[in-house]
Design an enzyme around this catalytic site. Structure first.
Site, PDB file in Angstrom:
ATOM      1  N   ARG A   1       0.833  -1.194   0.000  1.00 19.17           N
ATOM      2  CA  ARG A   1       0.000   0.000   0.000  1.00 19.17           C
ATOM      3  C   ARG A   1       0.872   1.250   0.000  1.00 19.17           C
ATOM      4  NH1 ARG A   1      -4.935   1.931   4.039  1.00 19.17           N
ATOM      5  NH2 ARG A   1      -5.233   3.944   3.019  1.00 19.17           N
TER       6      ARG A   1
ATOM      7  N   ARG B   1      -7.284  -0.180  -3.110  1.00 17.17           N
ATOM      8  CA  ARG B   1      -6.071  -0.410  -2.335  1.00 17.17           C
ATOM      9  C   ARG B   1      -5.810  -1.899  -2.177  1.00 17.17           C
ATOM     10  NH1 ARG B   1      -8.381   3.255   2.225  1.00 17.17           N
ATOM     11  NH2 ARG B   1      -9.013   4.223   0.285  1.00 17.17           N
TER      12      ARG B   1
ATOM     13  N   ASP C   1      -6.104  -2.479   3.389  1.00 21.20           N
ATOM     14  CA  ASP C   1      -6.516  -1.370   4.251  1.00 21.20           C
ATOM     15  C   ASP C   1      -6.817  -1.965   5.625  1.00 21.20           C
ATOM     16  OD1 ASP C   1      -7.301   1.162   5.100  1.00 21.20           O
ATOM     17  OD2 ASP C   1      -9.385   0.837   4.535  1.00 21.20           O
TER      18      ASP C   1
ATOM     19  N   ASP D   1      -7.879  -0.896   9.573  1.00 23.39           N
ATOM     20  CA  ASP D   1      -8.364   0.158  10.471  1.00 23.39           C
ATOM     21  C   ASP D   1      -8.531  -0.388  11.885  1.00 23.39           C
ATOM     22  OD1 ASP D   1      -8.589   2.320   8.652  1.00 23.39           O
ATOM     23  OD2 ASP D   1     -10.461   1.463   7.865  1.00 23.39           O
TER      24      ASP D   1
ATOM     25  N   GLY E   1      21.061 -25.202  25.604  1.00 24.62           N
ATOM     26  CA  GLY E   1      22.175 -24.775  24.787  1.00 24.62           C
ATOM     27  C   GLY E   1      23.437 -24.871  25.613  1.00 24.62           C
TER      28      GLY E   1
ATOM     29  N   GLY F   1      26.621 -20.084  27.757  1.00 25.96           N
ATOM     30  CA  GLY F   1      26.721 -18.817  27.042  1.00 25.96           C
ATOM     31  C   GLY F   1      25.922 -18.735  25.755  1.00 25.96           C
TER      32      GLY F   1
ATOM     33  N   GLY G   1      22.696 -18.356  25.411  1.00 26.69           N
ATOM     34  CA  GLY G   1      21.575 -17.423  25.493  1.00 26.69           C
ATOM     35  C   GLY G   1      20.256 -18.051  25.869  1.00 26.69           C
ATOM     36  N   LYS G   2      20.294 -19.274  26.400  1.00 28.53           N
ATOM     37  CA  LYS G   2      19.049 -19.988  26.710  1.00 28.53           C
ATOM     38  C   LYS G   2      18.225 -19.287  27.790  1.00 28.53           C
ATOM     39  CE  LYS G   2      21.925 -23.155  29.415  1.00 28.53           C
ATOM     40  NZ  LYS G   2      23.180 -22.507  28.980  1.00 28.53           N
ATOM     41  N   THR G   3      18.883 -18.786  28.834  1.00 29.18           N
ATOM     42  CA  THR G   3      18.142 -18.109  29.907  1.00 29.18           C
ATOM     43  C   THR G   3      17.571 -16.794  29.424  1.00 29.18           C
ATOM     44  OG1 THR G   3      19.575 -19.132  31.565  1.00 29.18           O
ATOM     45  CG2 THR G   3      18.293 -17.222  32.267  1.00 29.18           C
TER      46      THR G   3
ATOM     47  N   TYR H   1      35.157 -25.385  39.101  1.00 26.69           N
ATOM     48  CA  TYR H   1      35.999 -24.735  38.098  1.00 26.69           C
ATOM     49  C   TYR H   1      37.442 -24.572  38.579  1.00 26.69           C
ATOM     50  CZ  TYR H   1      31.955 -23.774  35.167  1.00 26.69           C
ATOM     51  OH  TYR H   1      30.861 -23.902  34.357  1.00 26.69           O
TER      52      TYR H   1
ATOM     53  N   GLU I   1      33.531 -18.602  35.553  1.00 23.16           N
ATOM     54  CA  GLU I   1      33.428 -19.148  34.201  1.00 23.16           C
ATOM     55  C   GLU I   1      34.591 -18.731  33.293  1.00 23.16           C
ATOM     56  OE1 GLU I   1      28.577 -19.430  33.536  1.00 23.16           O
ATOM     57  OE2 GLU I   1      29.711 -17.731  32.716  1.00 23.16           O
TER      58      GLU I   1
END
Length: 375
Positions: free
Chosen positions: A84, A95, A98, A100, A184, A187, A189-191, A220, A320
């Site tokens: 459009r 047209r 559309d 609305d 994953g 690091g 990005g799962k959380t 660690y 880490e």
């Protein structure tokens, strides 16, 4: 938490493939504005206020977290993406699409850009008849009458015909899934993704309580000494948390999303434990695994190891920082083996190596679309 509010939209098209244009608009509204709750039948009407081809018209009910101003802005973007071209002239014309805003909750809005309820809706059959089809008992905020009564009282003498064509309603996440587990590597990005989905789709969230584990920093520092107590404590805590949270249904949430699945315990144990320790651990795991509910969808976020190292350094957890690429590669292989052998899980692998779903809205929407479209 985003507050979902109800809006009703009118859609029309009289250029090109009108049915396809409406379906494309509905799909984009679901992707960019909110969940489509109801869609009316497709009605054919003569052009209103000018001579042109007949229109196809529908009305839809949408649940959105957008405010009215942002809703209008997104609608204009969707119209533009479909083809459009708006201009400053107010005259009616053909047209391709559309859209609305008819109603927004029971609000009454008078601004330069937006008037709600739509000022002409009560005088247009192509609006009132499809709207009354999906919301007959809704009260018009100004007229204080049900929409089905407003529809009967509409003075528009134009012809309207129900084509009995039905558009496909996009399915929302909460309709498709009761429980999603996102996993994953460290690091990946799962959380973060779990939190974003819970926020946007009003989901009950289950997050791993790794920060409460006293063995993690020690592990660690001295892997061999603390591997077994670490993995056993994680297994016990994950089992208890998932058993409790999955059993407690929240009436105010749409579904459940977690940033781990119980099988994670076995994957990490394979990497960290000695052979004898692992055999003992496996016996305990198998007993617990039988009792845990399986997710409707298991998502694995894949990221290449160099990107994982970047993410780990960026989030800055002291314990880490010495994680080696070799350790991350072993975890990758563990997940890969699990995914290949666990045939009873509905699994989706998403490569997010080159995606930034935190700061890039399009990347996030792409991830959500992948989740929605799983068969």
């Amino acid at each position: 938490m985003h507050i979902a509010r109800t809006t009703y939209l009118s859609l029309g098209s009289n250029l090109g493939n009108k049915f396809e244009n409406l379906q494309k608009a509905v799909d984009l509204i679901a992707a960019k504005i909110g969940a489509i709750v109801k869609i009316s039948s497709v009605y054919k009407t003569a052009s209103w206020g000018f001579e042109s081809d007949d229109f196809y018209n529908i009305c839809i009910q949408v649940s959105t977290s957008l405010n009215p101003e942002n809703l209008l802005a997104e609608i204009h973007k969707i119209e533009h993406s479909i083809g459009r071209k708006r201009d400053s002239k107010k005259a009616y014309k053909a047209r391709i699409i559309d859209i609305d805003i008819l109603l927004f909750e029971n609000e009454i809005i008078f601004s330069k850009e937006l008037i709600v309820p739509h000022k002409e809706m009560l005088h247009r059959k192509f609006v009132m008849i499809p709207l009354a089809e999906i919301a007959p008992n809704l009260i018009h905020p100004i007229e204080k009458q049900q929409l089905q009564i407003c529809s009967v009282n509409c003075t528009d003498e134009g012809k309207i015909e129900n084509t009995y064509l039905k558009l496909k309603r996009p399915i929302n996440l909460s309709e498709k899934y009761n429980y999603i587990a996102i996993e994953g590597n460290i690091g990946a990005g799962k959380t973060t993704l779990t939190n974003m989905i819970a926020e946007d789709f009003n989901a009950k969230i289950i997050l791993e309580r790794f920060a409460d584990n006293p063995f993690l920093p020690k592990f660690y520092e001295d892997n061999e000494r603390y591997a077994f107590p670490l993995e056993m404590s994680f297994l016990a805590d994950r089992y208890q948390q998932l058993s409790d949270d999955l059993a407690q249904f929240d009436l105010f949430k749409n579904f459940i999303v977690s940033d781990y699945y119980i099988f994670k315990s076995l994957i990490f144990a394979q990497v960290t434990l000695q052979k004898e320790e692992y055999f003992l651990y496996r016996k305990m795991f198998d007993i617990m695994y039988k009792e845990i509910s399986k997710p409707d969808l298991y998502i694995y976020l894949y990221q290449e190891t160099p990107r994982l190292i970047e993410n780990i350094k960026k989030r800055g957890r002291d314990f880490e920082q010495n994680i080696s690429p070799e350790y991350l590669d072993k975890i990758h292989k563990g997940y890969s083996t699990f995914i290949k052998t666990e045939e009873n899980l509905n699994t989706l692998i998403i490569d997010v190596t080159n995606k930034d779903f935190v700061t890039n809205a399009e990347d996030y929407k792409a991830v959500i679309e992948l989740i929605k479209n799983v068969n």
